[in-house]
Design a protein around this motif. Structure first.
Motif, PDB file in Angstrom:
ATOM      1  N   GLY A 116      30.437 -76.484 -17.872  1.00  0.00           N
ATOM      2  CA  GLY A 116      29.867 -76.024 -16.617  1.00  0.00           C
ATOM      3  C   GLY A 116      29.239 -74.652 -16.627  1.00  0.00           C
ATOM      4  N   VAL A 117      29.202 -73.970 -17.803  1.00  0.00           N
ATOM      5  CA  VAL A 117      28.636 -72.621 -17.871  1.00  0.00           C
ATOM      6  C   VAL A 117      27.327 -72.659 -18.653  1.00  0.00           C
ATOM      7  N   LEU A 118      26.310 -71.985 -18.115  1.00  0.00           N
ATOM      8  CA  LEU A 118      25.024 -71.848 -18.800  1.00  0.00           C
ATOM      9  C   LEU A 118      24.745 -70.374 -19.019  1.00  0.00           C
ATOM     10  N   MET A 119      24.266 -70.029 -20.208  1.00  0.00           N
ATOM     11  CA  MET A 119      23.935 -68.648 -20.566  1.00  0.00           C
ATOM     12  C   MET A 119      22.468 -68.591 -20.970  1.00  0.00           C
ATOM     13  N   ALA A 120      21.762 -67.566 -20.483  1.00  0.00           N
ATOM     14  CA  ALA A 120      20.335 -67.466 -20.763  1.00  0.00           C
ATOM     15  C   ALA A 120      19.867 -66.034 -20.544  1.00  0.00           C
ATOM     16  N   THR A 121      18.650 -65.747 -21.013  1.00  0.00           N
ATOM     17  CA  THR A 121      18.017 -64.464 -20.717  1.00  0.00           C
ATOM     18  C   THR A 121      16.907 -64.683 -19.691  1.00  0.00           C
ATOM     19  N   VAL A 175      25.493 -77.706 -14.414  1.00  0.00           N
ATOM     20  CA  VAL A 175      26.155 -76.409 -14.610  1.00  0.00           C
ATOM     21  C   VAL A 175      26.334 -75.720 -13.257  1.00  0.00           C
ATOM     22  N   THR A 176      27.426 -74.984 -13.125  1.00  0.00           N
ATOM     23  CA  THR A 176      27.712 -74.329 -11.843  1.00  0.00           C
ATOM     24  C   THR A 176      27.967 -72.833 -11.985  1.00  0.00           C
ATOM     25  N   LYS A 177      28.044 -72.342 -13.227  1.00  0.00           N
ATOM     26  CA  LYS A 177      28.234 -70.915 -13.451  1.00  0.00           C
ATOM     27  C   LYS A 177      27.161 -70.436 -14.418  1.00  0.00           C
ATOM     28  N   PHE A 178      26.572 -69.271 -14.109  1.00  0.00           N
ATOM     29  CA  PHE A 178      25.471 -68.753 -14.907  1.00  0.00           C
ATOM     30  C   PHE A 178      25.797 -67.357 -15.424  1.00  0.00           C
ATOM     31  N   ILE A 179      25.564 -67.170 -16.727  1.00  0.00           N
ATOM     32  CA  ILE A 179      25.660 -65.854 -17.346  1.00  0.00           C
ATOM     33  C   ILE A 179      24.229 -65.434 -17.675  1.00  0.00           C
ATOM     34  N   TRP A 180      23.688 -64.535 -16.849  1.00  0.00           N
ATOM     35  CA  TRP A 180      22.311 -64.093 -17.033  1.00  0.00           C
ATOM     36  C   TRP A 180      22.280 -62.741 -17.743  1.00  0.00           C
ATOM     37  N   LEU A 181      21.504 -62.677 -18.824  1.00  0.00           N
ATOM     38  CA  LEU A 181      21.201 -61.416 -19.485  1.00  0.00           C
ATOM     39  C   LEU A 181      19.726 -61.118 -19.230  1.00  0.00           C
ATOM     40  N   ASP A 182      19.366 -59.852 -19.205  1.00  0.00           N
ATOM     41  CA  ASP A 182      17.971 -59.511 -18.951  1.00  0.00           C
ATOM     42  C   ASP A 182      17.076 -59.894 -20.118  1.00  0.00           C
ATOM     43  N   ILE A 205      24.729 -56.021 -23.267  1.00  0.00           N
ATOM     44  CA  ILE A 205      25.877 -56.047 -24.177  1.00  0.00           C
ATOM     45  C   ILE A 205      27.178 -56.051 -23.377  1.00  0.00           C
ATOM     46  N   ASN A 206      27.240 -55.254 -22.316  1.00  0.00           N
ATOM     47  CA  ASN A 206      28.426 -55.227 -21.459  1.00  0.00           C
ATOM     48  C   ASN A 206      28.647 -56.584 -20.798  1.00  0.00           C
ATOM     49  N   ARG A 207      27.555 -57.210 -20.339  1.00  0.00           N
ATOM     50  CA  ARG A 207      27.678 -58.533 -19.714  1.00  0.00           C
ATOM     51  C   ARG A 207      28.182 -59.562 -20.721  1.00  0.00           C
ATOM     52  N   LEU A 208      27.680 -59.469 -21.937  1.00  0.00           N
ATOM     53  CA  LEU A 208      28.091 -60.405 -22.975  1.00  0.00           C
ATOM     54  C   LEU A 208      29.561 -60.202 -23.330  1.00  0.00           C
ATOM     55  N   ASN A 209      29.973 -58.938 -23.425  1.00  0.00           N
ATOM     56  CA  ASN A 209      31.372 -58.647 -23.744  1.00  0.00           C
ATOM     57  C   ASN A 209      32.317 -59.097 -22.639  1.00  0.00           C
ATOM     58  N   ALA A 210      31.820 -59.144 -21.421  1.00  0.00           N
ATOM     59  CA  ALA A 210      32.655 -59.510 -20.273  1.00  0.00           C
ATOM     60  C   ALA A 210      32.552 -60.987 -19.913  1.00  0.00           C
ATOM     61  N   GLY A 229      37.208 -68.332 -15.543  1.00  0.00           N
ATOM     62  CA  GLY A 229      37.373 -66.884 -15.589  1.00  0.00           C
ATOM     63  C   GLY A 229      38.098 -66.382 -16.814  1.00  0.00           C
ATOM     64  N   LYS A 230      38.305 -67.243 -17.812  1.00  0.00           N
ATOM     65  CA  LYS A 230      38.992 -66.839 -19.039  1.00  0.00           C
ATOM     66  C   LYS A 230      37.974 -66.301 -20.043  1.00  0.00           C
ATOM     67  N   PRO A 231      38.224 -65.124 -20.638  1.00  0.00           N
ATOM     68  CA  PRO A 231      37.279 -64.575 -21.625  1.00  0.00           C
ATOM     69  C   PRO A 231      37.122 -65.505 -22.818  1.00  0.00           C
ATOM     70  N   TYR A 232      35.895 -65.596 -23.310  1.00  0.00           N
ATOM     71  CA  TYR A 232      35.643 -66.384 -24.513  1.00  0.00           C
ATOM     72  C   TYR A 232      36.197 -65.664 -25.742  1.00  0.00           C
ATOM     73  N   THR A 233      36.651 -66.439 -26.714  1.00  0.00           N
ATOM     74  CA  THR A 233      37.002 -65.883 -28.010  1.00  0.00           C
ATOM     75  C   THR A 233      35.714 -65.593 -28.761  1.00  0.00           C
ATOM     76  N   ARG A 234      35.523 -64.341 -29.169  1.00  0.00           N
ATOM     77  CA  ARG A 234      34.271 -63.943 -29.814  1.00  0.00           C
ATOM     78  C   ARG A 234      34.317 -64.195 -31.325  1.00  0.00           C
ATOM     79  N   VAL A 235      33.269 -64.783 -31.824  1.00  0.00           N
ATOM     80  CA  VAL A 235      33.050 -64.943 -33.258  1.00  0.00           C
ATOM     81  C   VAL A 235      31.849 -64.074 -33.601  1.00  0.00           C
ATOM     82  N   VAL A 236      32.051 -63.050 -34.427  1.00  0.00           N
ATOM     83  CA  VAL A 236      31.006 -62.052 -34.688  1.00  0.00           C
ATOM     84  C   VAL A 236      30.392 -62.280 -36.061  1.00  0.00           C
TER      85      VAL A 236
END
Length: 279
Positions: free
Chosen positions: A119-124, A152-159, A203-208, A214-221
């Motif tokens: 249900g989450v979409l991420m885009a610029t 999808v019902t939640k959006f993570i927008w980056l500039d 970067i702050n939005r991505l880290n958050a 509402g659970k933080p994603y596990t980051r793979v760097v």
């Protein structure tokens, strides 16, 4: 790519014409690759980034049928020829007998969106909302449309950033942040994100970033390449390469490599993130 993918799924190759199809078939056969799981579609194209202009497959919520969603494509904001590329989804749907949703009123490249399957979409914004792609569309308009079509019902927008390291593609999400297995976000270090042209605010939005609950994603760097990328004929393109632009198949993951010392480093990290697949 084909050698690995035929061990995981059927491979569908779009060949420019019958001469190209013959060349490709002979190339595969000479490398010992069986053609039994390979299909060809003869169709003239303008470019080869089919992730952006090709069909995005969905299941129809009403009848469960695998369906081609055919979004608009305009050469990354009229930067390149695009008419023949924009008709690729029509050709695929017709050749394979798939139903097709005509969604060309919204320009949306396949590499411009990441969905986590829950249900989450991420885009610029720079690769979707910029004026040369979708003039007159507000962020709310796009969100309503994507909710209706993709669920999808939640959006993570980056500039994002017009141009940037991604050149004509205007910093799409698939070059620096991807969803992997459930709950995992594959990206770069903050230093490398800055190098890639990502702003401190992004970067702050991505880290958050958090999932639908509402659970933080596990980051793979993943790292960038250690050196600037050079083509096979020796040309230095002037910047380091990203390993984030990978492709997930049924039991394989295809990862770009650059004949760089960090190729194996990135492969090891990605392999740990996808234990059920061979990178």
């Amino acid at each position: 790519m084909t050698r690995e993918l035929v061990q995981s799924e059927r491979v569908h190759i779009i060949a420019y014409n019958s001469t190209e199809q013959t060349r490709i078939r002979n190339l595969l056969i000479s490398n010992g690759i069986s053609l039994t799981k390979i299909d060809f579609l003869l169709r003239q194209t303008d470019d080869y980034w089919v992730r952006d202009n090709g069909p995005v497959f969905v299941y129809d919520a009403f009848d469960g049928k695998l369906t081609v969603s055919d979004w608009g494509f305009n050469g990354w904001g009229y930067d390149t020829p695009y008419y023949r590329d924009n008709t690729v989804p029509i050709g695929v749907a017709s050749a394979r007998g798939f139903p097709r949703f005509d969604l060309n009123e919204l320009v949306l490249e396949g590499g411009a969106i990441e969905v986590d399957g829950s249900g989450v979409l991420m885009a610029t914004r720079s690769s979707i909302l910029e004026p040369m792609r979708n003039p007159g569309w507000s962020q709310g308009d796009v969100e309503s449309y994507l909710t209706e079509i993709l669920g999808v019902t939640k959006f993570i927008w980056l500039d994002g950033a017009p141009g940037g390291q991604a050149d004509i593609t205007d910093t799409p999400i698939d070059g620096f942040a991807r969803f992997g297995l459930p709950g995992k976000l594959v990206t770069m270090s903050n230093v490398d994100l800055t190098y890639w042209g990502i702003s401190p605010a992004d970067i702050n939005r991505l880290n958050a970033a958090t999932d639908i609950n509402g659970k933080p994603y596990t980051r793979v760097v993943l790292p960038l390449t250690q050196n600037n990328v050079r083509t096979t004929y020796g040309y230095n393109i002037g910047y380091k390469g990203s390993y984030v632009n990978f492709y997930v198949a049924n039991n394989r993951v295809l990862m770009p490599t650059y004949n760089d010392p960090n190729d194996n480093v990135a492969k090891g990290i990605l392999q740990a993130a996808f234990p059920g697949r061979i990178v």
